[in-house]
Design an enzyme around this catalytic site. Structure first.
Site, PDB file in Angstrom:
ATOM      1  N   LYS A  23       0.834  -1.215   0.000  1.00 20.68           N
ATOM      2  CA  LYS A  23       0.000   0.000   0.000  1.00 20.68           C
ATOM      3  C   LYS A  23       0.860   1.254   0.000  1.00 20.68           C
ATOM      4  O   LYS A  23       0.500   2.260  -0.614  1.00 20.68           O
ATOM      5  CB  LYS A  23      -0.913   0.005   1.232  1.00 20.68           C
ATOM      6  CG  LYS A  23      -1.471   1.368   1.574  1.00 20.68           C
ATOM      7  CD  LYS A  23      -2.088   1.420   2.951  1.00 20.68           C
ATOM      8  CE  LYS A  23      -2.251   2.833   3.451  1.00 20.68           C
ATOM      9  NZ  LYS A  23      -1.061   3.453   4.024  1.00 20.68           N
ATOM     10  N   ASN A  24       1.998   1.214   0.691  1.00 25.39           N
ATOM     11  CA  ASN A  24       2.817   2.425   0.787  1.00 25.39           C
ATOM     12  C   ASN A  24       3.842   2.548  -0.331  1.00 25.39           C
ATOM     13  O   ASN A  24       4.745   3.369  -0.265  1.00 25.39           O
ATOM     14  CB  ASN A  24       3.486   2.498   2.165  1.00 25.39           C
ATOM     15  CG  ASN A  24       2.445   2.811   3.235  1.00 25.39           C
ATOM     16  OD1 ASN A  24       1.317   3.183   2.918  1.00 25.39           O
ATOM     17  ND2 ASN A  24       2.813   2.651   4.495  1.00 25.39           N
ATOM     18  N   CYS A 121      -4.743   8.681   8.202  1.00 29.09           N
ATOM     19  CA  CYS A 121      -5.123   8.339   9.583  1.00 29.09           C
ATOM     20  C   CYS A 121      -4.780   9.450  10.553  1.00 29.09           C
ATOM     21  O   CYS A 121      -3.771  10.127  10.403  1.00 29.09           O
ATOM     22  CB  CYS A 121      -4.407   7.061   9.996  1.00 29.09           C
ATOM     23  SG  CYS A 121      -4.942   5.639   9.042  1.00 29.09           S
TER      24      CYS A 121
HETATM   25  N1  EPU Z   1       6.680  14.973   9.235  1.00 32.28           N
HETATM   26  C1  EPU Z   1       6.756  16.327   9.444  1.00 32.28           C
HETATM   27  N2  EPU Z   1       6.661  17.156   8.357  1.00 32.28           N
HETATM   28  C2  EPU Z   1       6.494  16.676   7.088  1.00 32.28           C
HETATM   29  C3  EPU Z   1       6.409  15.279   6.892  1.00 32.28           C
HETATM   30  C4  EPU Z   1       6.507  14.444   7.985  1.00 32.28           C
HETATM   31  O1  EPU Z   1       6.919  16.792  10.587  1.00 32.28           O
HETATM   32  O2  EPU Z   1       6.405  17.486   6.142  1.00 32.28           O
HETATM   33  C5  EPU Z   1       6.740  14.054  10.393  1.00 32.28           C
HETATM   34  C6  EPU Z   1       5.405  13.329  10.615  1.00 32.28           C
HETATM   35  O3  EPU Z   1       4.495  14.130  11.336  1.00 32.28           O
HETATM   36  C7  EPU Z   1       5.824  12.070  11.335  1.00 32.28           C
HETATM   37  C8  EPU Z   1       7.209  11.796  10.741  1.00 32.28           C
HETATM   38  O4  EPU Z   1       7.657  13.007  10.145  1.00 32.28           O
HETATM   39  O5  EPU Z   1       5.951  12.349  12.710  1.00 32.28           O
HETATM   40  C9  EPU Z   1       7.241  10.681   9.721  1.00 32.28           C
HETATM   41  O6  EPU Z   1       6.314  10.959   8.688  1.00 32.28           O
HETATM   42  P1  EPU Z   1       6.529  10.438   7.193  1.00 32.28           P
HETATM   43  O7  EPU Z   1       6.573  11.614   6.279  1.00 32.28           O
HETATM   44  O8  EPU Z   1       7.676   9.503   7.179  1.00 32.28           O
HETATM   45  O9  EPU Z   1       5.201   9.628   6.963  1.00 32.28           O
HETATM   46  P2  EPU Z   1       4.270   9.636   5.682  1.00 32.28           P
HETATM   47  O10 EPU Z   1       5.072   9.660   4.441  1.00 32.28           O
HETATM   48  O11 EPU Z   1       3.166  10.606   5.847  1.00 32.28           O
HETATM   49  C10 EPU Z   1       4.302   7.041   5.350  1.00 32.28           C
HETATM   50  C11 EPU Z   1       3.260   5.966   5.354  1.00 32.28           C
HETATM   51  C12 EPU Z   1       2.784   5.715   6.768  1.00 32.28           C
HETATM   52  C13 EPU Z   1       3.985   5.287   7.602  1.00 32.28           C
HETATM   53  C14 EPU Z   1       5.068   6.373   7.529  1.00 32.28           C
HETATM   54  C15 EPU Z   1       6.334   5.974   8.266  1.00 32.28           C
HETATM   55  C16 EPU Z   1       2.240   6.265   3.210  1.00 32.28           C
HETATM   56  C17 EPU Z   1       1.044   6.648   2.428  1.00 32.28           C
HETATM   57  N3  EPU Z   1       2.145   6.384   4.526  1.00 32.28           N
HETATM   58  O12 EPU Z   1       3.644   8.190   5.845  1.00 32.28           O
HETATM   59  O13 EPU Z   1       1.862   4.636   6.715  1.00 32.28           O
HETATM   60  O14 EPU Z   1       3.581   5.108   8.931  1.00 32.28           O
HETATM   61  O15 EPU Z   1       5.404   6.640   6.164  1.00 32.28           O
HETATM   62  O16 EPU Z   1       6.852   4.791   7.739  1.00 32.28           O
HETATM   63  O17 EPU Z   1       3.239   5.813   2.659  1.00 32.28           O
HETATM   64  C18 EPU Z   1      -0.028   3.413   7.283  1.00 32.28           C
HETATM   65  O18 EPU Z   1       0.250   2.698   6.315  1.00 32.28           O
HETATM   66  O19 EPU Z   1      -0.938   3.134   8.109  1.00 32.28           O
HETATM   67  C19 EPU Z   1       0.741   4.643   7.483  1.00 32.28           C
HETATM   68  C20 EPU Z   1       0.377   5.581   8.346  1.00 32.28           C
END
Ligand code: EPU
Length: 439
Positions: A23-24, A121
């Protein structure tokens, strides 16, 4: 419409299920297809809500999307990309977090983009400041508008130097998808290096990009003039595989996850073994089972790759309610990822939450007053309850708890699970779960 399951728990899950593409990863590879001037073919694609959302957005921008659901093959033809109407894009507001990744590709193809407000989420603030800083650094102009953001690049995008304050998965992907066609060299320091990102790098390389990844979280991208379509098979979903593994442990069962891949799950498998779970790596998947006897308590911390994934945490916590002794879980990726434990306590678990860092990793949430550590005393017998699913991974965990618990539970909001788990209820049936859809 919310969908509700009545679950008769207290029996183990046994059998064989299949996981397909992650999914990711899959939605991001779909966005990457926008960068090519010829069609792309992506296989091993699961039938999940995020794929539908991204297909819809791609179609609004003139991409022809043809999804053969039975064999999981997506054909994406971006030869006639065009601007979409803001009102149509707006219909996708709040549906997913993927739309933010359209910025770079749409800027390259059309010179502007409107990105709807994001969904995903509720597990923390989930800001997008790293994304926007990265885009600005390439020369993009970002303007907040009602219902989303408008992005333009009047003078074209140029290579740049970026250092992420935290190895964000999304911001790393944003930078990759923008840098590949930007003029000159981009150096990204502090990048995330999750297997899903490495698979995106593979896709972009197949398209003609030049990307090198160093051992110190530095990624260098040499911009090229054009990219072509790709043919690629998505890496398997290691979060789904680990979720079913935890379900086997929590219910005292035996589940073979066809398609699961060991190399991407090393850290999970170590933890699974330390708790007392057994596994066997097969040629085409991994068998996970509870070998009998007591499970062992453990102290764990979530972290970015190659650490223990935050998305593995919630299903594992349910298994830990059945382990003997006190387990500690320190969540260092999201500040608000223990909301799901209220329902577990309602079902008889003993999970206590703390604002302090109960772990050794320096954590960003230490001084910020966030409840981000948990102590789980076990084993505690679970009993059925009426539960409302809060988010994707928390929801899966609630279902495992309901399946492990004695008596009947009513679980509402099952549709949230289908955002990330393909054929969820069919798989439950294959594993001989006793449940009924009531709405
Ligand atoms: N963060 C910031 N600013 C930003 C981006 C992120 O402060 O501009 C912080 C977030 O708030 C968080 C941390 O950095 O505390 C990590 O966030 P990240 O950007 O790595 O997460 P994401 O890309 O939004 C993806 C997955 C998540 C998974 C995380 C970490 C997708 C669509 N989502 O999220 O998956 O938990 O990476 O591996 O790829 C899930 O599948 O249930 C899910 C939440």
């Amino acid at each position: 419409m919310t969908s509700v399951l009545r679950v008769n728990g207290g029996r183990s899950l046994n059998g064989e299920i299949t996981v397909r593409g992650a999914k990711n990863f899959v939605p991001k590879a779909m966005v990457a297809a926008l960068l090519g001037h010829t069609p792309s073919v992506l296989s091993n694609v699961p039938l999940i809500q995020d794929v539908n959302v991204v297909s819809g957005l791609l179609e609004l921008h003139g991409v022809k999307v043809d999804f053969d659901e039975s064999c999981g093959v997506l054909h994406l033809d971006p030869t006639s990309v065009e601007s979409a109407h803001v009102a149509d894009i707006d219909a996708h507001a709040g549906s997913s977090r993927i739309p933010i990744l359209f910025c770079g590709p749409l800027l390259h193809r059309l010179g502007e983009a409107f990105i709807p407000d994001l969904g995903g989420c509720n597990i923390g603030g989930r800001p997008i400041d790293f994304h926007l800083d990265s885009l600005r650094s390439f020369g993009a102009r970002v303007e907040k508008r009602v219902g989303g953001i408008h992005i333009t690049n009047p003078d074209g995008l140029h290579g740049t130097q970026i250092e992420l304050p935290y190895p964000s998965v999304g911001a790393t992907e944003q930078t990759l998808l923008t840098a590949v066609l930007a003029k000159g060299l981009t150096e990204l320091r502090g990048a995330a290096v999750e297997p899903e990102i490495m698979d995106l790098v593979s896709v972009l390389q197949k398209m003609g990009a030049i990307i090198s990844v160093d051992t110190d979280r530095t990624i260098r991208i040499e911009g090229v003039d054009e990219l072509v379509g790709y043919r690629h098979s998505a890496l398997p979903d290691r979060i789904e595989a680990a979720s079913w593994a935890s379900a086997a442990l929590a219910t005292g069962g035996d589940i073979t996850v066809l398609g699961a891949s060991q190399p991407d799950m090393t850290t999970f498998l170590n933890t699974f073994r330390k708790i007392g779970g057994s596994f066997d790596v097969l040629e085409n998947g991994i068998r996970f089972w509870h070998p009998g006897g007591d499970l062992r308590s453990i102290a764990i911390e979530t972290n970015v790759h190659p650490g223990l994934m935050t998305d593995w945490q919630q299903p594992l916590v349910v298994a830990l309610t059945q382990a003997k002794g006190l387990s500690i879980v320190h969540e260092t990726v999201y500040e608000k990822r223990f909301g799901f434990t209220d329902a577990l306590n309602q079902m008889g678990a003993q999970v206590q939450l703390y604002r302090e860092c109960l772990g050794s990793t320096p954590c960003r949430f230490k001084q910020a007053n966030f409840v981000h550590s948990a102590a789980i005393s076990g084993p505690t017998p679970l009993h059925g309850a009426d539960i409302e699913i809060p988010d994707l991974r928390g929801g899966f965990s609630h279902m495992i708890a309901a399946l492990a618990a004695s008596g009947t539970s009513t679980v509402s909001g099952i549709e949230m699970i289908s955002r990330g788990y393909e054929h969820f209820t069919s798989k439950l049936s294959l594993l001989d779960a006793d449940f009924k859809e009531v709405k």
